[in-house]
Structure formats: structure tokens, C-alpha cells
Scaffold this motif. Structure first.
Motif, PDB file in Angstrom:
ATOM      1  N   ASP A 227      -6.321  -3.209  16.603  1.00  0.00           N
ATOM      2  CA  ASP A 227      -5.984  -4.544  16.540  1.00  0.00           C
ATOM      3  C   ASP A 227      -5.601  -5.200  17.701  1.00  0.00           C
ATOM      4  O   ASP A 227      -5.324  -4.593  18.854  1.00  0.00           O
TER       5      ASP A 227
ATOM      6  N   GLU B  23     -11.363   6.117   5.873  1.00  0.00           N
ATOM      7  CA  GLU B  23     -10.904   5.298   6.998  1.00  0.00           C
ATOM      8  C   GLU B  23      -9.582   5.325   6.856  1.00  0.00           C
ATOM      9  O   GLU B  23      -8.997   5.435   5.825  1.00  0.00           O
TER      10      GLU B  23
ATOM     11  N   GLY C  32      -0.869   8.080   8.120  1.00  0.00           N
ATOM     12  CA  GLY C  32      -1.438   6.836   7.534  1.00  0.00           C
ATOM     13  C   GLY C  32      -1.984   7.336   6.063  1.00  0.00           C
ATOM     14  O   GLY C  32      -1.537   8.419   5.646  1.00  0.00           O
TER      15      GLY C  32
ATOM     16  N   ARG D 183      -1.651  -1.898  14.782  1.00  0.00           N
ATOM     17  CA  ARG D 183      -2.864  -1.142  13.943  1.00  0.00           C
ATOM     18  C   ARG D 183      -3.854  -0.733  14.620  1.00  0.00           C
ATOM     19  O   ARG D 183      -4.533  -1.246  15.379  1.00  0.00           O
TER      20      ARG D 183
ATOM     21  N   HIS E   7      -7.621   1.740  13.214  1.00  0.00           N
ATOM     22  CA  HIS E   7      -8.128   2.475  12.063  1.00  0.00           C
ATOM     23  C   HIS E   7      -9.047   3.603  12.753  1.00  0.00           C
ATOM     24  O   HIS E   7      -9.561   3.412  13.902  1.00  0.00           O
TER      25      HIS E   7
ATOM     26  N   GLU F  94      -5.780   3.731   8.313  1.00  0.00           N
ATOM     27  CA  GLU F  94      -5.178   2.916   9.180  1.00  0.00           C
ATOM     28  C   GLU F  94      -3.689   3.420   9.377  1.00  0.00           C
ATOM     29  O   GLU F  94      -3.012   3.732   8.644  1.00  0.00           O
TER      30      GLU F  94
END
Length: 395
Positions: A247, A208, A67, A258, A260, A210
């Protein structure tokens, strides 16, 4: 010499040569048989080995992903109105607090507009006060309609003052939250417009990340799960965080979803946009593990030597997870078993072994010497470079 004697001589030489060749062919086999018979009663010398003790460890089952870091909050700093910069407090990489002034535009016109609006408000307010007083003393002098009109004028004047103050405040650009300033895009004295980016502001107290995971693990991911992240920019350092959001949709093309995650970043070492490799912990379990170098793979079978009463016992095992330097054994080895870690090349199934030293599993303390063997000479096999797990072989 007559022809008959020559033929007899040639026949004799041919027969003698054949017998000699047959005796030569049989001699090595007879020698080997004699050697084997002579040594059949002599025991093989004990193989010198290093050993390790199989132990129960807590292993973490994880899934890998990649990521890119993002700021917890991130904005482009732009002016809310056009004008000329008269103050600029932008130092790239500097930390600022919420409300700190980043830049100011020339406030001259807005200050004059505010003064005019305040004067008008004062005039309208005084007129309303006089009319109200007259109305109270002599009702016929001032009509109710006049009072209503004056009240409307006062309200309009108050709105004009608020608008002027707001326009004046827009000439000052302040930080909307605490963060770190980016590169400066303009210089002091430049005329700017509302479409121009002066700098960026990032909240890097946390970063953060992703990333995407395959749909096969969707039911195993939940908020708060641990993640460990690494970056090539910080070799040997691991950043730990947790899953912050999942997600609710799975992409129909990639069959992934996804996720996070957030990483604490108190020292502000992680910037925005850094590529990172992630390990997301799915669950923990207790497992029996052995050194990776003790495991051998031969002919499609996975095997290991276990020392029982000074004798090597070859066992077929089933392996599971692999971590740095250790392998999980699902079947074939129990907690506390002594396994041959080094010197495997000289070990035979059922053969005697001589323990040179006990080597702790990776993550334990330094090598522990077996009492009474500190002065024992190490065998060449024990000093040999360990073989990678899964590639060992027996000769």
C-alpha cells in the motif's frame, strides 16, 4: 554444706559451661579450615560434558504478522435474467474451466424471439436487395429515399437479432474463469431472479493474504520478498510465497500499512478465509551461532563456557537473533570455538573438562561420538534435561 561453698561451686560450674560453649562454637570453623588445608593440594576431578562447535550460519531476519487467505479471483454466480432452472451443474468443491456451463434457464421465449427477429431481418434484407436491383436497372422506378429507408429497416432488424441472441445467451450461466465451485444455494427447477446467488466461484491456483505491518519497516519491504506462512489446520507444514503489493498509504491511527502476498496453491488445500501466521524475510546475514542450551544468563550478564585445551573458560557474550535451537553470538565466540552444551552445572571457570560427545547444531546430522570416548560413562550432568536458552544458571 555452707553457703560460701555453694556459691563457689555455682561459680565454678558457670565458668566451665562458658568455656565449653566457646570451644563448641570454634570447633566447626577449625574443622573446616583443617579440611580445606588438607585438600588444597588435591586437583578437582574433570567435569564430564557434551560440547558443540560454534559455526557460521546464514540467518534470516524477519518480521511476524497475521492475515487471512483470499482467492486470487472470486465471484458470486448470479443469473443475468429471471427464469426457471432447467440445468444445474454445481458440485461443491469441483474444479471447472473457464466457459464451462454452470446452469441454464428455460430458453423457450428467447428462442422464439430470436426466430422472429431473424425472419424479419430476412424479409427486410430481401426487400432491400430487390429495390437495389431495380434502382440499378431503372433509376426512376425506386427513389434514393426508398433505398435509404430500407437500409435503415435492415439495420434495425439486425440489431433486433443481436439483442435476441444476447438475451438467449443470458439464459446460459458459464464460468468466467477457471476455479472451484462453492456450495449450491438453489435446486433444479427453481425459479430464480437476478438478485439470487446460485453459488460461488474461487480461483485457488494461488491464494492472496492481506496483512498489516508497522510503519517502522516500510522502507524494508519490497515486491518479491519471501514470506513463510503456517496454519493450525496444517501443523508442521510451511507455505512459501512472496510479496505481491504494498500500500502507498500508512494508516494515521494504527501507524501501519497493508501488504498483499501470494502463496502458490496447486493442490488447492488452502481455502478462502483461513487464518495464517506469517514470517516475512527482511534480509539475510552470516552469523556465528551456538546451541541455545549452551547460553547462560546470570545477574544480567549473558555467558558461555568455551573449552580451550581441556579447560573451561567462562566468557561474557552478546547475543542477537534466536532461531529454533540456536542463538546468534555477536561478540565473545568465534567460528570453530568449542562450547559446553550439556553438563554446565558441574563446570567451573578454569576447571578441567572431559568431553563425552560432540553434539551438532540443530539442523545438522545426528550426534557424533568423539574418537576414543565411545565407552566413557556419561555424567549425570550430561544426561540432564537441557535448560532453555536465557534461563540457564551456574551453581
Amino acid at each position: 554444706m555452707s553457703v560460701s561453698r555453694q556459691l563457689v561451686l555455682l561459680l565454678f560450674l558457670a565458668v566451665a559451661g562458658g568455656l565449653g560453649y566457646m570451644m563448641y562454637q570454634e570447633r566447626p570453623a577449625a574443622t573446616e579450615s583443617a579440611d580445606a588445608g588438607g585438600q588444597s593440594g588435591a586437583p578437582r576431578p574433570a567435569a564430564a560434558v557434551d560440547v558443540a562447535t560454534a559455526a557460521t550460519r546464514v540467518l534470516e531476519r524477519s518480521v511476524e504478522a497475521v492475515g487471512t487467505t483470499r482467492a486470487l479471483q472470486s465471484v458470486d454466480i448470479v443469473p443475468l435474467t429471471d427464469g426457471r432452472l432447467v440445468e444445474l451443474n454445481i458440485t461443491p468443491g469441483a474444479a471447472i474451466d473457464r466457459g464451462d456451463v454452470i446452469a441454464r434457464l428455460d430458453p423457450g421465449i428467447e428462442q422464439a424471439t430470436l426466430a422472429e427477429a431473424e425472419a424479419t431481418l430476412a424479409e427486410r434484407t430481401a426487400a432491400l436487395d430487390r429495390s437495389t436491383t431495380l434502382r440499378q436497372t431503372n433509376a426512376s422506378t425506386v427513389s434514393q429515399a426508398t433505398l435509404d429507408s430500407l437500409k435503415a429497416e435492415v439495420a434495425a432488424a439486425e440489431a433486433a437479432v443481436q439483442r435476441a441472441r444476447h438475451n438467449l445467451q443470458d439464459r446460459t450461466i458459464s464460468a468466467p474463469f477457471s476455479g472451484v465451485l462453492g456450495m449450491r444455494a438453489v435446486d433444479l427447477g427453481a425459479r430464480v431472479e437476478t438478485s439470487m446467488v446460485l453459488t460461488t466461484l474461487d480461483d485457488l491456483s494461488e491464494v492472496e493474504i492481506e496483512f498489516r505491518l508497522p510503519e517502522t519497516v516500510y522502507g524494508q519491504i519490497h515486491i518479491g520478498q519471501r514470506i513463510h506462512a503456517e496454519s493450525a489446520a496444517f501443523p508442521g507444514r510451511t507455505f512459501s510465497g512472496s510479496v505481491a503489493a504494498i500500500d502507498s498509504r500508512i494508516d494515521s491511527v494504527s501507524r501501519s500499512f497493508r501488504v498483499h502476498a501470494r502463496l502458490p496453491n496447486e493442490d488447492r488445500v488452502l481455502p478462502v478465509g483461513m487464518f495464517m501466521r506469517l514470517d516475512l524475510a527482511l534480509d539475510d546475514r552470516h552469523a556465528v551461532v551456538v546451541p541455545e542450551e549452551a547460553v547462560m544468563v546470570e545477574g544480567g550478564k549473558t555467558e558461555i563456557f568455551v573449552v580451550v585445551d581441556g579447560v573451561a573458560e567462562l566468557r561474557s557474550i552478546e547475543t542477537g537473533l534466536r532461531r529454533a535451537g540456536i542463538v546468534e553470538v555477536l561478540d565473545g565466540v568465534a567460528d570453530g570455538d568449542t562450547v559446553v552444551s550439556r553438563g554446565i552445572q558441574s563446570v567451573r571457570d578454569g576447571g578441567a573438562v572431559r568431553i563425552i560427545s560432540r553434539i551438532p547444531l540443530p539442523g545438522h546430522s545426528t550426534e557424533i561420538e568423539v574418537p576414543g570416548t565411545a565407552d566413557a560413562p556419561a555424567s549425570p550432568a550430561a544426561a540432564a534435561k537441557p535448560e532453555p536458552a536465557g534461563t540457564g544458571s551456574r551453581t
